[in-house]
Each structure stands twice: as structure tokens, then as C-alpha cells.
Design an enzyme around this catalytic site. Structure first.
Site, mmCIF file in Angstrom:
data_model
loop_
_atom_site.group_PDB
_atom_site.id
_atom_site.type_symbol
_atom_site.label_atom_id
_atom_site.label_comp_id
_atom_site.label_asym_id
_atom_site.label_seq_id
_atom_site.Cartn_x
_atom_site.Cartn_y
_atom_site.Cartn_z
ATOM 1 N N PHE A 290 0.633 -1.085 -0.273
ATOM 2 C CA PHE A 290 0.608 0.396 0.269
ATOM 3 C C PHE A 290 1.105 1.405 0.148
ATOM 4 C CE2 PHE A 290 1.234 -1.645 4.338
ATOM 5 C CZ PHE A 290 1.341 -1.074 4.609
ATOM 6 N N CYS A 291 2.239 1.100 0.675
ATOM 7 C CA CYS A 291 3.037 2.506 0.959
ATOM 8 C C CYS A 291 3.326 2.745 -0.319
ATOM 9 C CB CYS A 291 3.868 2.050 1.878
ATOM 10 S SG CYS A 291 4.907 3.589 2.553
ATOM 11 N N PRO A 292 3.574 3.663 -0.546
ATOM 12 C CA PRO A 292 4.772 4.838 -2.040
ATOM 13 C C PRO A 292 5.645 4.704 -1.687
ATOM 14 C CG PRO A 292 2.659 6.511 -0.696
ATOM 15 C CD PRO A 292 2.416 5.241 -0.157
ATOM 16 N N HIS B 267 6.945 0.990 -2.308
ATOM 17 C CA HIS B 267 6.676 0.865 -3.024
ATOM 18 C C HIS B 267 8.118 1.291 -4.536
ATOM 19 C CE1 HIS B 267 3.388 0.652 -7.196
ATOM 20 N NE2 HIS B 267 4.909 0.497 -7.369
#
Length: 354
Positions: free
Chosen positions: A48-50, A53
Site C-alpha cells: 500500500f505504501c508509496p 513502493h
């Protein structure tokens, strides 16, 4: 110019970990305390985490997916207002506590990510964030700062990659583009990557408006920048750090930030045709981007982790589809889009000319 660039990204004078209030700033590099070795390091991420990512994406682009294994936390719950107990692994709340796409802690079998942090520093007082890179040889964390890892992962493991391979030669911060990457990266990180959070977590109207206006000024500017350079990447023919930084936010924009963070002056698919084609090309045509993107984790994390923003934790079904198909890279034939809100246009004038 240094291969690491400005000290705001990497400062070699920093200790790896100065104490309970500090993050970890280690660097994997030949001859360093943390030497490049296949199987030695383990990466903790959330899909979920940019920020996680960014790192996971470079891991795949550099062909390090077999050299650096990963453990993936669940998308929610996050914990209380202070972040306790933090991100969990499947099974933390019993044998039926499963979440598709997440994994057990493949190193220690931990229930929560904070247990990993406390293994490195039992007195640690900071946040239990992803990404976090663990060294199995020294039994400690190496780094939990995404911008630092984004930079040195490009070269740190090169000696274990096949000579002459595309992965070994890939550099996302090439010397001839460093000045431009630094210039664009400054406003991109401030106004776009972090700007969506300033808007989304605002506690009053004035703070929200102060946060959301720069987001769309940055998107207006990015639209012009990609168009001017002709694509397929932000700076033209070469994939750079700017593509990584922009993608991690842009891929979440329509599906989360528009509704959840109230960044609804426009959408990428509806208002920014150049960014839209750039984004679809990365997702559908460039190996690593689609493989590291999980829309279920992205949508459910934001909508089920922020009780003040979305107290009923209902996850919207739309937009549909999460990302559209079909790619048109004839960018010169596309008229760039713009969100022409007067305050956005005034803010855009403050950014460097593309």
C-alpha cells in the site's frame, strides 16, 4: 558530481543509527560494513505504501528480486493514533487472520513489524515504518529511509549482477541528468509526493486548501514536462528516479487520493491526458511497475486505516477500472491538460520553468 547527489538524499557522514530517536541510514556498497551479497538482506514492505513502493520497484528493475527476499505486512489495521502496535503480519490475531497478498515475517515469524525494529534497538522510540532493510549477517536494520535506498540500490549490488546485463547497467540518476533530476525532484517530492498527505491529513479548511493547491500545480507542471520531453518517460528516453517518484503517487491518485484525501480538483484520467498515457505505459509495458502495484492493498489501506478521515472504513468500489488499458505514446499529438483553478495557476508560476 557525486553518484549519490545532494546530502538531502544521502549523507555519508551520518551514523547508521545514532540512537533510539534516529532512523537507520546504512548503505550497501562494496567494501562497506554492509557488503553486497545475495541472500544476506531482507526487505520489509507494505504494498500500500508509496515510499515502500519506490524501493520494491527499484529492487525489481535492478533484478534483485532473487537476491533480496521480502516480507509483506497486511494493509490494515495500522494501530491507534500513535501507531501502536503498528503494521501486522498475517496471523497476528489468530490462525484465521489472513490477508491476500501479504506474507508472514519470513525471517522471525513476528506478529508485528515493531518486533523487528526492537530486535535492532530495544529502546527505539520512532515509527515502525516500511520499507525497512534487515541484514541477516549483522542481525540489525540497515536502512528504513526510502529516498536513501532508492538512490544507492541503483549501484550497491552491481557486483553481484551479471556483467553486461541491462540490470547492472541501469542507473536512474545518470550524471548528465542529475541537475535536472534534483531540480524537478525538489518540487515533485514537496508538492506531489508529500503534498497529497498535507491535503489529506489537514484538520481545517485553510490547511486543506494550502495543501491541495500545490498538488495540482505540480501535476500541471508534470503534464507539461512529460509533453515537452516527448516521453515515454518524464525526462524523455531515459527512465530516471523521477519516474519512480511520480509513479508511486500517480498510480494511487485516482483510486485513493481523489476521494480519500479530497484531491478532487481533477483526476489523472480525466484532466491530464499526457500523464495518463505515461502512467499506463509504465504499468502495462515496463516490467516491474505492474508487478509491484496492488490496488486492493492500496485502496483498503487508506480507507480502513484512517478513522478520522473515513470512520466507517467503507472502501469505494471505484473508479473502474483501477487503471485503463490502451497506450498512446504519440505525445506530441496530445494537447496537454490543465486544472485551471486560479489558485493552482498562480502556484504553478512559482515552480521552475519546465
Amino acid at each position: 558530481m557525486s553518484p549519490f547527489g545532494s546530502d538531502t538524499v544521502y549523507d555519508p557522514s551520518k551514523p547508521v543509527h545514532a540512537g533510539p530517536d534516529d532512523a537507520w541510514h546504512g548503505v550497501v556498497a562494496p567494501g562497506s560494513r554492509f557488503a553486497p551479497e545475495s541472500g544476506r538482506y531482507h526487505l520489509y514492505i507494505g504494498l500500500f505504501c508509496p515510499f515502500a513502493h519506490r524501493v520494491n520497484l527499484v529492487r525489481l528493475l535492478k533484478g534483485l528480486d532473487s537476491a533480496i527476499d521480502v516480507s509483506i505486512v497486511k494493509a490494515y489495521p495500522k494501530g491507534d493514533d500513535k501507531g501502536w502496535p503498528g503494521w501486522a503480519f498475517p496471523g497476528a490475531n489468530g490462525p484465521d487472520d489472513a490477508y491476500e497478498g501479504s506474507t508472514e515475517d519470513r525471517l522471525f515469524g513476528s506478529k508485528y513489524l515493531h518486533e523487528v525494529y526492537f530486535r535492532a534497538d530495544k529502546d527505539y522510540k520512532g515509527r515502525y515504518t516500511v520499507p525497512a532493510l534487515w541484514d541477516t549477517k549483522e542481525n540489525t536494520l540497515v536502512n528504513n529511509e526510502s529516498l536513501e535506498m532508492l538512490r544507492w540500490l541503483q549501484t550497491g549490488f552491481n557486483e553481484i549482477l551479471p556483467k553486461g546485463s541491462a540490470e547492472r547497467s541501469l542507473i536512474l540518476y545518470p550524471e548528465h541528468l542529475q541537475a535536472k533530476i534534483d531540480e524537478v525532484g525538489e518540487w515533485m517530492k514537496r508538492d506531489l509526493n508529500n503534498g497529497v498527505y498535507k491535503a489529506g491529513f489537514a484538520l481545517d479548511q485553510a490547511s486543506y486548501e494550502k495543501g491541495v493547491i500545490p498538488v495540482f500545480a505540480a501535476l500541471n507542471q508534470l503534464e507539461q514536462l512529460i509533453h515537452k520531453n516527448g516521453g515515454p518517460y518524464v525526462l524523455g528516453k531515459e527512465l530516471t528516479e523521477l519516474d519512480i517518484l511520480a509513479y508511486a503517487t500517480a498510480i494511487r491518485f485516482d483510486v485513493v487520493y481523489v476521494q480519500h484525501f479530497k484531491c478532487n480538483l481533477g483526476t489523472i484520467r480525466g484532466n491530464y491526458p499526457v500523464i495518463h498515457e505515461w502512467l499506463k505505459n509504465l504499468y502495462w509495458n515496463v516490467k516491474g511497475f505492474r508487478e509491484t502495484t496492488n490496488f486492493k492493498h492500496i485502496k483498503e489501506n487508506y480507507t480502513k486505516s484512517h478513522a478520522k478521515i473515513n470512520p466507517l472504513a467503507i472502501t469505494p468500489l471505484g473508479p473502474y477500472p483501477d487503471i485503463e488499458t490502451g497506450v498512446n505514446l504519440e505525445l506530441s499529438n496530445i494537447v496537454p491538460g490543465v486544472v485551471a483553478h486560479p489558485a493552482v495557476l498562480e502556484q504553478q508560476k512559482k515552480l521552475p520553468v519546465v
